[in-house]
Design a protein around this motif. Structure first.
Motif, PDB file in Angstrom:
ATOM      1  N   ASN A 106       0.824  -1.216   0.000  1.00 36.17           N
ATOM      2  CA  ASN A 106       0.000   0.000   0.000  1.00 36.17           C
ATOM      3  C   ASN A 106       0.854   1.259   0.000  1.00 36.17           C
ATOM      4  OD1 ASN A 106      -2.360  -1.510   0.031  1.00 36.17           O
ATOM      5  ND2 ASN A 106      -2.508  -1.514   2.269  1.00 36.17           N
ATOM      6  N   ALA A 107       1.919   1.247   0.827  1.00 30.29           N
ATOM      7  CA  ALA A 107       2.792   2.426   0.889  1.00 30.29           C
ATOM      8  C   ALA A 107       3.490   2.655  -0.445  1.00 30.29           C
ATOM      9  CB  ALA A 107       3.816   2.256   2.007  1.00 30.29           C
ATOM     10  N   ALA A 108       3.909   1.559  -1.108  1.00 31.62           N
ATOM     11  CA  ALA A 108       4.587   1.685  -2.396  1.00 31.62           C
ATOM     12  C   ALA A 108       3.632   2.203  -3.465  1.00 31.62           C
ATOM     13  CB  ALA A 108       5.169   0.341  -2.807  1.00 31.62           C
ATOM     14  N   ARG A 109       2.377   1.707  -3.458  1.00 36.67           N
ATOM     15  CA  ARG A 109       1.402   2.166  -4.460  1.00 36.67           C
ATOM     16  C   ARG A 109       1.081   3.646  -4.267  1.00 36.67           C
ATOM     17  NH1 ARG A 109      -1.762  -0.285  -7.949  1.00 36.67           N
ATOM     18  NH2 ARG A 109      -1.368  -2.371  -7.098  1.00 36.67           N
ATOM     19  N   GLU A 110       0.959   4.067  -3.013  1.00 40.06           N
ATOM     20  CA  GLU A 110       0.678   5.477  -2.742  1.00 40.06           C
ATOM     21  C   GLU A 110       1.814   6.360  -3.249  1.00 40.06           C
ATOM     22  OE1 GLU A 110       0.058   8.446   1.112  1.00 40.06           O
ATOM     23  OE2 GLU A 110      -0.138   6.268   1.349  1.00 40.06           O
ATOM     24  N   LEU A 111       3.051   5.923  -3.010  1.00 41.06           N
ATOM     25  CA  LEU A 111       4.207   6.698  -3.463  1.00 41.06           C
ATOM     26  C   LEU A 111       4.286   6.717  -4.985  1.00 41.06           C
ATOM     27  CD1 LEU A 111       6.745   8.273  -2.663  1.00 41.06           C
ATOM     28  CD2 LEU A 111       7.982   6.099  -2.590  1.00 41.06           C
ATOM     29  N   ALA A 112       3.995   5.569  -5.618  1.00 42.92           N
ATOM     30  CA  ALA A 112       4.028   5.498  -7.075  1.00 42.92           C
ATOM     31  C   ALA A 112       2.971   6.416  -7.694  1.00 42.92           C
ATOM     32  CB  ALA A 112       3.814   4.054  -7.527  1.00 42.92           C
ATOM     33  N   ASP A 113       1.776   6.420  -7.113  1.00 37.96           N
ATOM     34  CA  ASP A 113       0.705   7.287  -7.619  1.00 37.96           C
ATOM     35  C   ASP A 113       1.083   8.756  -7.468  1.00 37.96           C
ATOM     36  OD1 ASP A 113      -0.775   5.063  -8.244  1.00 37.96           O
ATOM     37  OD2 ASP A 113      -2.016   5.136  -6.434  1.00 37.96           O
ATOM     38  N   ARG A 114       1.750   9.071  -6.361  1.00 38.85           N
ATOM     39  CA  ARG A 114       2.140  10.456  -6.102  1.00 38.85           C
ATOM     40  C   ARG A 114       3.121  10.961  -7.152  1.00 38.85           C
ATOM     41  NH1 ARG A 114       5.004  10.834  -0.738  1.00 38.85           N
ATOM     42  NH2 ARG A 114       3.152   9.660  -0.138  1.00 38.85           N
ATOM     43  N   HIS A 115       3.969  10.056  -7.641  1.00 39.99           N
ATOM     44  CA  HIS A 115       4.979  10.448  -8.626  1.00 39.99           C
ATOM     45  C   HIS A 115       4.586  10.075 -10.056  1.00 39.99           C
ATOM     46  CE1 HIS A 115       8.151  11.772  -5.849  1.00 39.99           C
ATOM     47  NE2 HIS A 115       7.693  10.851  -5.028  1.00 39.99           N
ATOM     48  N   LEU A 122       6.625  -0.173 -12.851  1.00 42.52           N
ATOM     49  CA  LEU A 122       6.881  -0.982 -11.661  1.00 42.52           C
ATOM     50  C   LEU A 122       7.243  -2.420 -12.046  1.00 42.52           C
ATOM     51  CD1 LEU A 122       4.034   0.284  -9.287  1.00 42.52           C
ATOM     52  CD2 LEU A 122       6.406   1.034  -9.403  1.00 42.52           C
ATOM     53  N   ARG A 123       6.595  -2.952 -13.074  1.00 39.50           N
ATOM     54  CA  ARG A 123       6.935  -4.305 -13.547  1.00 39.50           C
ATOM     55  C   ARG A 123       8.354  -4.348 -14.095  1.00 39.50           C
ATOM     56  NH1 ARG A 123       3.222  -8.188 -13.820  1.00 39.50           N
ATOM     57  NH2 ARG A 123       1.025  -7.639 -13.553  1.00 39.50           N
ATOM     58  N   VAL A 135      10.146   1.733  -5.236  1.00 37.62           N
ATOM     59  CA  VAL A 135       9.569   2.914  -5.887  1.00 37.62           C
ATOM     60  C   VAL A 135      10.513   4.107  -5.751  1.00 37.62           C
ATOM     61  CG1 VAL A 135       7.599   4.496  -5.932  1.00 37.62           C
ATOM     62  CG2 VAL A 135       7.234   2.070  -5.459  1.00 37.62           C
ATOM     63  N   GLU A 136      11.129   4.238  -4.572  1.00 34.36           N
ATOM     64  CA  GLU A 136      12.067   5.342  -4.380  1.00 34.36           C
ATOM     65  C   GLU A 136      13.239   5.237  -5.345  1.00 34.36           C
ATOM     66  OE1 GLU A 136      13.004   5.021  -0.255  1.00 34.36           O
ATOM     67  OE2 GLU A 136      11.404   6.382   0.360  1.00 34.36           O
ATOM     68  N   THR A 137      13.655   4.002  -5.643  1.00 37.12           N
ATOM     69  CA  THR A 137      14.732   3.806  -6.622  1.00 37.12           C
ATOM     70  C   THR A 137      14.301   4.303  -7.994  1.00 37.12           C
ATOM     71  OG1 THR A 137      15.571   1.878  -5.423  1.00 37.12           O
ATOM     72  CG2 THR A 137      16.198   2.076  -7.739  1.00 37.12           C
ATOM     73  N   ALA A 142      14.389   8.670 -12.257  1.00 39.64           N
ATOM     74  CA  ALA A 142      13.669   9.601 -13.132  1.00 39.64           C
ATOM     75  C   ALA A 142      13.934  11.055 -12.791  1.00 39.64           C
ATOM     76  CB  ALA A 142      12.163   9.321 -13.056  1.00 39.64           C
ATOM     77  N   ALA A 143      14.348  11.308 -11.546  1.00 39.43           N
ATOM     78  CA  ALA A 143      14.551  12.697 -11.112  1.00 39.43           C
ATOM     79  C   ALA A 143      15.786  13.285 -11.771  1.00 39.43           C
ATOM     80  CB  ALA A 143      14.694  12.759  -9.597  1.00 39.43           C
ATOM     81  N   PRO A 144      15.721  14.555 -12.165  1.00 40.05           N
ATOM     82  CA  PRO A 144      16.905  15.207 -12.726  1.00 40.05           C
ATOM     83  C   PRO A 144      17.976  15.363 -11.659  1.00 40.05           C
ATOM     84  CG  PRO A 144      15.168  16.806 -12.308  1.00 40.05           C
ATOM     85  CD  PRO A 144      14.559  15.461 -12.075  1.00 40.05           C
TER      86      PRO A 144
END
Length: 271
Positions: A106-115, A122-123, A135-137, A142-144
């Motif tokens: 759930n925490a990973a999905r929330e973070l993924a949706d936020r970004h 994810l796959r 997800v943080e990886t 993707a972050a500049p």
């Protein structure tokens, strides 16, 4: 076989990050000794062994873990560990059949949706279970890159920055006071005032002392950005809260480390 469970380190967090193992997988442990470093939103703490034996790691470095989770086993002998490895598939090595359903915490999905990360992205991680650390990886990839003069913050630093910013916005401020002997500082201020003709006060000496710490503590002079980084300042600019009878305001003494005490005194007098 002894299970090493992760204790509750911070009641504000539902999960932590296992930063690194201090003892390699498969090594022998003699009594209580530090095994791993776990990072919460407030601090990094060492987890100690609960006995002696051969270490068998269940949660790898950099992965997310939760309070009460068994992160490793201690076996009486290498033979017992080998037997366990041959008869059981551990979470760290478990394999899933091709096309297995992707499971996202759930925490990973929330973070993924936020970004704005898609399920296809994810796959692409190649995992059957996607956690917050995964997800943080992706987000970091993707972050500049931080602009020149910026430094990327750790998860703990970002959390602390967000909490402090929010508390300053919503919680009434308080102050702590301590008595300090400033006799020598007052004497120095008096001598500088006589020599320069400017009114050199204790606040002037404090501004100068703070500015001179720029090289040793650059983050004291940095600004927190919205993308988990800080923008460092090449110069020591010091804000001074003042009340001139019309409310509080905070003028800034620019390049305070390069200014003499009497020059800072003159600037404060002009303000």
């Amino acid at each position: 076989m002894i299970g090493i469970e992760l204790p509750t380190l911070n009641t504000n967090d539902s999960s932590y990050t296992l930063v690194e193992w201090l003892v390699p997988d498969g090594n022998s442990i003699e009594g209580e000794e530090p095994l791993a470093v776990v990072e919460t939103s407030k601090a990094s703490e060492e987890i100690e062994s609960t006995g002696s034996g051969i270490l068998h790691v269940l949660v790898g470095g950099g992965q997310e873990c939760r309070p009460g989770q068994t992160i490793a086993y201690l076996f009486e002998s290498a033979q017992e560990r080998d037997s366990y490895r041959a008869s059981a598939v551990t979470p760290a090595t478990a394999s899933e059949p091709p096309g297995a359903e992707l499971r996202i915490t759930n925490a990973a999905r929330e973070l993924a949706d936020r970004h704005g990360l898609s399920e296809a992205e994810l796959r692409g991680l190649g995992r059957t279970v996607v956690r917050t650390a995964d997800v943080e990886t992706l987000v970091r990839r993707a972050a500049p890159e931080p602009a020149s003069g910026e430094r990327r913050l750790s998860k703990r630093q970002r959390t602390v920055g967000a909490v402090v910013t929010e508390s300053m916005r919503t919680v009434p401020a308080a102050a702590a006071y301590a008595k300090v002997d400033v006799g020598q500082a007052e004497e120095l201020a008096r001598q500088l005032s006589e020599r320069t003709g400017s009114f050199v006060s204790l606040p002037v000496l404090l501004i100068k002392a703070v500015a001179r710490r720029h090289a040793a503590h650059p983050l004291m002079f940095a600004a927190l950005t919205d993308d988990g980084a800080v923008r460092e300042s090449e110069r020591a600019h010091v804000g001074v809260t003042m009340d001139a009878g019309r409310g509080l305001y905070t003028p800034v003494v620019h390049d305070a480390a390069e200014l003499s005490g009497d020059r800072i005194a003159d600037l404060l007098t002009d303000l």
